[in-house]
Design a protein around this motif. Structure first.
Motif, short mmCIF file in Angstrom:
data_model
loop_
_atom_site.label_atom_id
_atom_site.label_comp_id
_atom_site.label_asym_id
_atom_site.label_seq_id
_atom_site.Cartn_x
_atom_site.Cartn_y
_atom_site.Cartn_z
N GLU A 1 11.29 -12.11 -9.59
CA GLU A 1 11.12 -12.93 -10.76
C GLU A 1 9.70 -13.14 -11.49
OE1 GLU A 1 12.22 -16.68 -9.26
OE2 GLU A 1 14.19 -16.17 -8.59
N SER A 2 8.55 -12.09 -10.97
CA SER A 2 7.43 -12.37 -11.65
C SER A 2 7.31 -11.80 -12.96
CB SER A 2 6.56 -11.21 -10.73
OG SER A 2 6.36 -11.50 -9.46
N GLN A 3 8.12 -11.09 -13.39
CA GLN A 3 7.94 -10.83 -14.88
C GLN A 3 8.55 -11.82 -15.82
OE1 GLN A 3 10.04 -7.16 -16.45
NE2 GLN A 3 8.33 -6.67 -17.86
N GLN A 4 9.76 -12.55 -15.48
CA GLN A 4 10.23 -13.64 -16.22
C GLN A 4 9.08 -14.56 -16.43
OE1 GLN A 4 13.97 -14.37 -14.08
NE2 GLN A 4 13.28 -16.46 -14.59
N TRP A 5 8.43 -15.02 -15.28
CA TRP A 5 7.73 -16.15 -15.23
C TRP A 5 6.36 -15.59 -15.89
CZ3 TRP A 5 11.13 -19.03 -14.73
CH2 TRP A 5 11.97 -19.24 -13.45
N ALA A 6 5.76 -14.61 -15.85
CA ALA A 6 4.52 -14.10 -16.64
C ALA A 6 4.86 -14.01 -18.00
CB ALA A 6 4.20 -12.41 -16.36
N ALA A 7 6.40 -13.74 -18.61
CA ALA A 7 6.55 -13.75 -19.83
C ALA A 7 6.51 -15.53 -20.40
CB ALA A 7 7.96 -13.24 -20.05
N LEU A 8 7.01 -16.18 -19.37
CA LEU A 8 7.18 -17.84 -19.95
C LEU A 8 5.69 -18.33 -19.95
CD1 LEU A 8 7.93 -20.64 -19.80
CD2 LEU A 8 8.03 -20.62 -17.21
N ILE A 9 4.72 -17.78 -19.13
CA ILE A 9 3.16 -17.88 -19.40
C ILE A 9 2.80 -17.68 -20.71
CG2 ILE A 9 1.00 -17.90 -18.44
CD1 ILE A 9 2.25 -18.11 -15.75
N PHE A 10 3.16 -16.39 -20.80
CA PHE A 10 2.65 -15.91 -22.28
C PHE A 10 2.99 -16.79 -23.37
CE2 PHE A 10 3.60 -12.87 -25.74
CZ PHE A 10 2.21 -12.24 -26.01
N SER A 11 4.41 -16.62 -23.34
CA SER A 11 5.27 -17.48 -24.58
C SER A 11 4.59 -18.83 -24.60
CB SER A 11 6.54 -17.36 -24.36
OG SER A 11 7.24 -18.15 -25.38
N ALA A 12 4.21 -19.60 -23.58
CA ALA A 12 3.84 -20.93 -23.61
C ALA A 12 2.55 -20.95 -24.23
CB ALA A 12 3.80 -21.51 -22.29
N LYS A 13 1.60 -19.99 -23.89
CA LYS A 13 0.33 -19.90 -24.70
C LYS A 13 0.43 -19.55 -26.26
CE LYS A 13 -2.13 -18.80 -20.32
NZ LYS A 13 -3.30 -18.05 -19.93
N GLU A 14 1.34 -18.65 -26.44
CA GLU A 14 1.51 -18.41 -28.06
C GLU A 14 2.01 -19.68 -28.59
OE1 GLU A 14 1.46 -15.66 -29.69
OE2 GLU A 14 0.16 -15.21 -28.09
N ALA A 15 2.66 -20.55 -28.16
CA ALA A 15 3.24 -21.84 -28.61
C ALA A 15 2.22 -23.00 -28.74
CB ALA A 15 4.28 -22.45 -27.63
N VAL A 16 1.34 -22.76 -27.75
CA VAL A 16 0.17 -23.70 -27.73
C VAL A 16 -0.83 -23.51 -28.84
CG1 VAL A 16 -1.93 -24.36 -26.30
CG2 VAL A 16 0.25 -24.25 -24.94
N TYR A 17 -1.01 -22.08 -28.88
CA TYR A 17 -2.01 -21.67 -30.13
C TYR A 17 -1.56 -22.20 -31.33
CZ TYR A 17 -4.03 -18.79 -33.60
OH TYR A 17 -4.78 -18.20 -34.64
N LYS A 18 -0.14 -21.73 -31.64
CA LYS A 18 0.37 -22.64 -33.03
C LYS A 18 0.16 -24.19 -33.09
CE LYS A 18 3.78 -18.63 -32.78
NZ LYS A 18 5.29 -18.43 -32.65
N CYS A 19 0.33 -24.73 -31.74
CA CYS A 19 0.24 -26.14 -31.96
C CYS A 19 -1.06 -26.60 -32.24
CB CYS A 19 1.03 -26.79 -30.57
SG CYS A 19 0.92 -28.34 -30.32
N ILE A 20 -2.12 -26.06 -31.71
CA ILE A 20 -3.30 -26.81 -31.97
C ILE A 20 -4.38 -25.96 -32.71
CG2 ILE A 20 -3.28 -27.66 -29.50
CD1 ILE A 20 -5.12 -25.64 -28.59
N ALA A 21 -3.84 -24.78 -33.07
CA ALA A 21 -4.90 -23.77 -33.74
C ALA A 21 -5.70 -24.53 -34.97
CB ALA A 21 -4.08 -22.58 -34.36
N ALA A 22 -4.82 -25.51 -35.66
CA ALA A 22 -5.41 -26.06 -37.06
C ALA A 22 -6.59 -27.00 -36.82
CB ALA A 22 -4.48 -26.78 -37.74
N LEU A 23 -6.58 -27.39 -35.25
CA LEU A 23 -7.61 -28.42 -34.96
C LEU A 23 -8.76 -27.81 -34.23
CD1 LEU A 23 -5.39 -31.13 -33.52
CD2 LEU A 23 -6.16 -31.00 -35.80
N VAL A 24 -8.70 -26.45 -34.14
CA VAL A 24 -9.69 -25.67 -33.29
C VAL A 24 -10.41 -24.77 -34.18
CG1 VAL A 24 -10.47 -24.18 -31.27
CG2 VAL A 24 -8.50 -26.11 -31.16
N PRO A 25 -11.94 -25.00 -34.49
CA PRO A 25 -12.66 -23.92 -35.22
C PRO A 25 -13.19 -22.99 -34.52
CG PRO A 25 -13.87 -25.91 -34.77
CD PRO A 25 -12.67 -26.20 -33.91
N GLN A 26 -12.50 -22.05 -33.66
CA GLN A 26 -12.87 -21.12 -32.94
C GLN A 26 -11.58 -20.38 -32.51
OE1 GLN A 26 -15.29 -22.69 -29.89
NE2 GLN A 26 -14.36 -21.17 -28.60
N ARG A 27 -11.70 -18.92 -32.27
CA ARG A 27 -10.60 -18.53 -31.69
C ARG A 27 -10.11 -18.85 -30.30
NH1 ARG A 27 -8.35 -13.41 -32.62
NH2 ARG A 27 -7.62 -12.32 -30.73
#
Length: 224
Positions: free
Chosen positions: A145-171
């Protein structure tokens, strides 16, 4: 989760009730783009035209569900969408699905949606996207199941970026957030590291939701 062929996929379960959503297969999207929107894709290949058209169609449907009828949804220089006044939104797609989620700024301060194909997140990427804490967690899961859980973590981080990027003045980098999945409940906790955590409201608890469907992982989260 089961969906009949050619029917929209429901992604509302990823978000609270104040968020309106829409999702469809890119191949089934019949929407068109406004002339003011077309300039950003006029030199793109046909596949990109289809993705863009599906994204704008989902965005308009979600806005309609929210009771907001928008004009052209232009792309801004930072690649985000120029949403109507008082609205915040997010759009995502993989090669099959496209989705959008929108809310009123009086209800939500940040919103993120991501759709990823599980097989795209191969083991060669894990070193770049997984923190030590996430690798430790992943090593405790069944190897098959490793790949699907790694994909979950990757996707969650992408969603987090979209959620908070406007408030964070750095990459924001992959190592700036630790994703803690709860596989039984279909949710994940987000632990932001410094200095990123310092830009967010104190005592903020970020939690998102996820599900898998037809070889893809769908993640979403908001904060007020």
């Amino acid at each position: 989760m089961t969906e009949k062929k050619n029917l929209p996929l429901r992604i509302q379960s990823l978000f609270p009730d104040c968020v309106a959503t829409a999702c469809c297969r890119i191949a089934d999207a019949g929407g068109s783009v406004e002339p003011e929107e077309y300039s950003s894709i006029k030199h793109a290949v046909e596949a990109r035209h289809q993705e863009f058209s599906a994204g704008r169609m989902c965005a308009r449907q979600a806005l309609k569900h929210l009771g907001c009828f928008a004009g052209p949804l232009r792309k801004l220089p930072n690649r985000s969408i120029s949403w109507p006044e008082g609205i915040i939104g997010t759009v995502s797609h993989n090669e099959i699905w496209c989705g959008a989620a929108v809310a009123r700024r009086c209800d939500v301060a940040g919103i993120g949606l991501d759709i990823e194909t599980v097989t795209r997140i191969g083991e060669k990427l894990w070193r770049r996207i997984l923190t030590t804490e996430e690798r430790t967690w992943l090593n405790r899961q069944p190897a098959a199941e490793s790949q699907q859980w790694a994909a979950l973590i990757f996707s969650a981080k992408e969603a987090v970026y979209k959620c908070i990027a406007a408030l964070v003045p750095q990459r924001i980098e992959f190592m700036d957030a630790v994703i803690v999945p709860d596989l039984q409940e279909g949710v994940f906790e987000v632990l932001l590291k410094k200095p990123i955590a310092g830009y967010m409201p104190q005592e903020l608890q970020l939690q998102g939701r996820f599900f898998f469907f037809a070889g893809a992982v769908f993640t979403g989260l908001t904060f007020a």
